[in-house]
Scaffold this motif. Structure first.
Motif, PDB file in Angstrom:
ATOM      1  N   LEU A   1       0.868  -1.170   0.000  1.00 11.23           N
ATOM      2  CA  LEU A   1       0.000   0.000   0.000  1.00 11.23           C
ATOM      3  C   LEU A   1       0.905   1.220   0.000  1.00 11.23           C
ATOM      4  O   LEU A   1       1.698   1.415   0.926  1.00 11.23           O
ATOM      5  CB  LEU A   1      -0.899   0.005   1.228  1.00 11.23           C
ATOM      6  CG  LEU A   1      -1.742  -1.262   1.392  1.00 11.23           C
ATOM      7  CD1 LEU A   1      -2.448  -1.255   2.731  1.00 11.23           C
ATOM      8  CD2 LEU A   1      -2.732  -1.403   0.256  1.00 11.23           C
TER       9      LEU A   1
ATOM     10  N   GLU B   1       1.111   5.386  -0.368  1.00 15.16           N
ATOM     11  CA  GLU B   1       0.403   6.658  -0.333  1.00 15.16           C
ATOM     12  C   GLU B   1       1.308   7.734  -0.918  1.00 15.16           C
ATOM     13  O   GLU B   1       2.494   7.795  -0.603  1.00 15.16           O
ATOM     14  CB  GLU B   1       0.029   7.036   1.095  1.00 15.16           C
ATOM     15  CG  GLU B   1      -0.929   6.066   1.751  1.00 15.16           C
ATOM     16  CD  GLU B   1      -1.163   6.384   3.211  1.00 15.16           C
ATOM     17  OE1 GLU B   1      -2.327   6.312   3.624  1.00 15.16           O
ATOM     18  OE2 GLU B   1      -0.195   6.697   3.919  1.00 15.16           O
TER      19      GLU B   1
ATOM     20  N   LEU C   1      -2.916  14.084   0.993  1.00 16.23           N
ATOM     21  CA  LEU C   1      -2.960  12.811   0.286  1.00 16.23           C
ATOM     22  C   LEU C   1      -3.481  13.038  -1.125  1.00 16.23           C
ATOM     23  O   LEU C   1      -4.560  13.587  -1.321  1.00 16.23           O
ATOM     24  CB  LEU C   1      -3.861  11.812   1.013  1.00 16.23           C
ATOM     25  CG  LEU C   1      -3.952  10.419   0.400  1.00 16.23           C
ATOM     26  CD1 LEU C   1      -2.591   9.728   0.394  1.00 16.23           C
ATOM     27  CD2 LEU C   1      -4.972   9.578   1.150  1.00 16.23           C
TER      28      LEU C   1
ATOM     29  N   GLU D   1      -3.569   6.847  -3.420  1.00 18.52           N
ATOM     30  CA  GLU D   1      -3.140   5.644  -2.713  1.00 18.52           C
ATOM     31  C   GLU D   1      -3.195   4.487  -3.698  1.00 18.52           C
ATOM     32  O   GLU D   1      -4.178   4.326  -4.411  1.00 18.52           O
ATOM     33  CB  GLU D   1      -4.038   5.362  -1.517  1.00 18.52           C
ATOM     34  CG  GLU D   1      -3.580   4.182  -0.701  1.00 18.52           C
ATOM     35  CD  GLU D   1      -4.425   3.977   0.536  1.00 18.52           C
ATOM     36  OE1 GLU D   1      -3.857   3.676   1.580  1.00 18.52           O
ATOM     37  OE2 GLU D   1      -5.661   4.128   0.446  1.00 18.52           O
TER      38      GLU D   1
ATOM     39  N   LYS E   1      -2.587   0.276  -4.367  1.00 22.30           N
ATOM     40  CA  LYS E   1      -2.513  -1.074  -3.800  1.00 22.30           C
ATOM     41  C   LYS E   1      -1.869  -1.943  -4.873  1.00 22.30           C
ATOM     42  O   LYS E   1      -2.466  -2.190  -5.918  1.00 22.30           O
ATOM     43  CB  LYS E   1      -3.907  -1.582  -3.453  1.00 22.30           C
ATOM     44  CG  LYS E   1      -3.919  -2.883  -2.732  1.00 22.30           C
ATOM     45  CD  LYS E   1      -5.339  -3.231  -2.306  1.00 22.30           C
ATOM     46  CE  LYS E   1      -5.382  -4.462  -1.462  1.00 22.30           C
ATOM     47  NZ  LYS E   1      -6.741  -4.763  -1.012  1.00 22.30           N
TER      48      LYS E   1
END
Length: 69
Positions: free
Chosen positions: A22, A24, A35, A38, A40
């Motif tokens: 993960l 960010e 942010l 993000e 994955k």
């Protein structure tokens, strides 16, 4: 990982949950981290590879360019 791009600063943080990385992507604006995205990811073998892949995706999709190596 800190990346400076066109007078902008980005910070990337990665964590592994056992199956996926993960990552960010934050942009630092006026001293505050915001942010931006993000990711994955399941293919990188290590943290460095995950950070590099996330930056490649982010820069291509959001900065309109290919990753610089």
């Amino acid at each position: 990982m800190v990346i400076r791009h066109d007078n902008r600063e980005f910070r990337l943080f990665a964590g592994h949950d056992g199956d996926f990385w993960l990552v960010e992507v934050f942009e630092v604006v006026d001293g505050t981290q915001r942010l931006r995205f993000e990711y994955k990811l399941n293919t990188p073998r290590d943290e460095a590879s995950a950070l590099e892949r996330a930056w490649e995706l982010f820069s291509a999709r959001n900065l309109g360019e290919r990753s610089r190596k």
